[in-house]
Design a protein around this motif. Structure first.
Motif, PDB file in Angstrom:
ATOM      1  N   SER A 118       5.844   0.802  -9.988  1.00  0.00           N
ATOM      2  CA  SER A 118       4.575   0.372 -10.710  1.00  0.00           C
ATOM      3  C   SER A 118       4.779   0.602 -12.004  1.00  0.00           C
ATOM      4  CB  SER A 118       3.173   0.781 -10.178  1.00  0.00           C
ATOM      5  OG  SER A 118       2.091   0.118 -10.887  1.00  0.00           O
ATOM      6  N   THR A 170      -0.444  -4.544 -15.720  1.00  0.00           N
ATOM      7  CA  THR A 170       0.213  -3.712 -14.530  1.00  0.00           C
ATOM      8  C   THR A 170       0.661  -4.709 -13.571  1.00  0.00           C
ATOM      9  OG1 THR A 170      -2.039  -4.009 -13.238  1.00  0.00           O
ATOM     10  CG2 THR A 170      -1.908  -1.956 -14.669  1.00  0.00           C
ATOM     11  N   ILE A 171       1.719  -3.877 -12.914  1.00  0.00           N
ATOM     12  CA  ILE A 171       2.688  -4.697 -12.033  1.00  0.00           C
ATOM     13  C   ILE A 171       2.788  -3.463 -10.948  1.00  0.00           C
ATOM     14  CG2 ILE A 171       4.874  -5.568 -11.830  1.00  0.00           C
ATOM     15  CD1 ILE A 171       5.042  -6.234 -14.542  1.00  0.00           C
ATOM     16  N   TYR A 172       3.075  -4.276  -9.620  1.00  0.00           N
ATOM     17  CA  TYR A 172       3.089  -3.207  -8.612  1.00  0.00           C
ATOM     18  C   TYR A 172       4.347  -3.892  -7.703  1.00  0.00           C
ATOM     19  CZ  TYR A 172      -1.346  -1.392  -9.725  1.00  0.00           C
ATOM     20  OH  TYR A 172      -2.398  -0.513 -10.380  1.00  0.00           O
ATOM     21  N   ASP A 203       5.698  -5.084  -4.254  1.00  0.00           N
ATOM     22  CA  ASP A 203       5.163  -5.460  -3.132  1.00  0.00           C
ATOM     23  C   ASP A 203       4.852  -4.338  -2.163  1.00  0.00           C
ATOM     24  OD1 ASP A 203       7.040  -8.691  -2.898  1.00  0.00           O
ATOM     25  OD2 ASP A 203       5.156  -7.692  -4.051  1.00  0.00           O
ATOM     26  N   SER A 204       5.712  -3.322  -1.958  1.00  0.00           N
ATOM     27  CA  SER A 204       5.751  -2.299  -0.888  1.00  0.00           C
ATOM     28  C   SER A 204       4.464  -1.367  -1.037  1.00  0.00           C
ATOM     29  CB  SER A 204       6.818  -1.378  -0.951  1.00  0.00           C
ATOM     30  OG  SER A 204       7.145  -0.860  -2.105  1.00  0.00           O
ATOM     31  N   LYS A 256       1.386  -2.567  -3.238  1.00  0.00           N
ATOM     32  CA  LYS A 256       0.376  -3.224  -3.524  1.00  0.00           C
ATOM     33  C   LYS A 256      -0.871  -3.018  -2.656  1.00  0.00           C
ATOM     34  CE  LYS A 256       2.395  -7.356  -6.054  1.00  0.00           C
ATOM     35  NZ  LYS A 256       2.730  -8.619  -5.931  1.00  0.00           N
ATOM     36  N   GLY A 257      -2.109  -2.913  -2.964  1.00  0.00           N
ATOM     37  CA  GLY A 257      -3.197  -2.575  -2.254  1.00  0.00           C
ATOM     38  C   GLY A 257      -3.343  -1.056  -2.003  1.00  0.00           C
ATOM     39  N   ARG A 258      -2.260  -0.284  -2.090  1.00  0.00           N
ATOM     40  CA  ARG A 258      -2.337   1.224  -1.859  1.00  0.00           C
ATOM     41  C   ARG A 258      -2.367   2.011  -2.950  1.00  0.00           C
ATOM     42  NH1 ARG A 258       1.347   3.448   0.829  1.00  0.00           N
ATOM     43  NH2 ARG A 258       3.170   1.934   0.232  1.00  0.00           N
ATOM     44  N   THR A 289      -2.546   2.664  -7.295  1.00  0.00           N
ATOM     45  CA  THR A 289      -3.175   2.020  -8.316  1.00  0.00           C
ATOM     46  C   THR A 289      -2.705   3.119  -9.804  1.00  0.00           C
ATOM     47  OG1 THR A 289      -5.188   1.485  -7.389  1.00  0.00           O
ATOM     48  CG2 THR A 289      -5.400   1.556  -9.752  1.00  0.00           C
TER      49      THR A 289
END
Length: 125
Positions: free
Chosen positions: A49, A58-60, A62-63, A65-67, A69
């Motif tokens: 990230s 902010t960038i995440y 794919d592995s 994302k959603g988990r 922050t």
């Protein structure tokens, strides 16, 4: 001299949470980006990230994302990586990196100039 110091790593069970911190010093302003990377044994370092100097940038990967922050507290010159729902595949040494202007692929280690020493994260199954 720019310095980055990571902390907050440890051993956690799958499904658990950790918060990593990256304390930055030596910057003359807040106009820098911070990236989090991780490296598992035998694997290449990968971008997790990053956060820019402007709110909302902010960038995440794919592995995560959603988990995960990412957030920053400029008053404390610290960037945090909040990691939830951890999986065994999240295990590795986590590094923070900094740069005034990231040119190219943010997830490529070569795009960043400054690095911390890393903190170990181990997720048991």
């Amino acid at each position: 001299e720019v310095q980055l110091v990571e902390s907050g790593g440890g051993l956690v069970q799958a499904g658990g949470s950790l918060r990593l911190s990256c304390a930055a010093s030596g910057f003359t302003s807040d106009e820098y980006s911070i990236g989090w990377f991780r490296q598992a044994p035998g694997k290449e370092r990968e971008g997790v990230s990053c956060i820019g100097s402007r709110p909302g940038t902010t960038i995440y990967a794919d592995s995560v994302k959603g988990r995960f922050t990412i957030s920053r507290d400029n008053a404390k010159n610290t960037v945090y990586l909040h990691m939830n729902s951890l999986k065994p595949e999240d295990t590795g040494v986590y590094f923070c990196a900094a740069d005034w202007a990231v040119v190219g692929d943010w997830g490529a280690p070569a795009s960043w100039d400054y690095w911390g020493q890393g903190t170990q994260v181990t997720v048991s199954s």
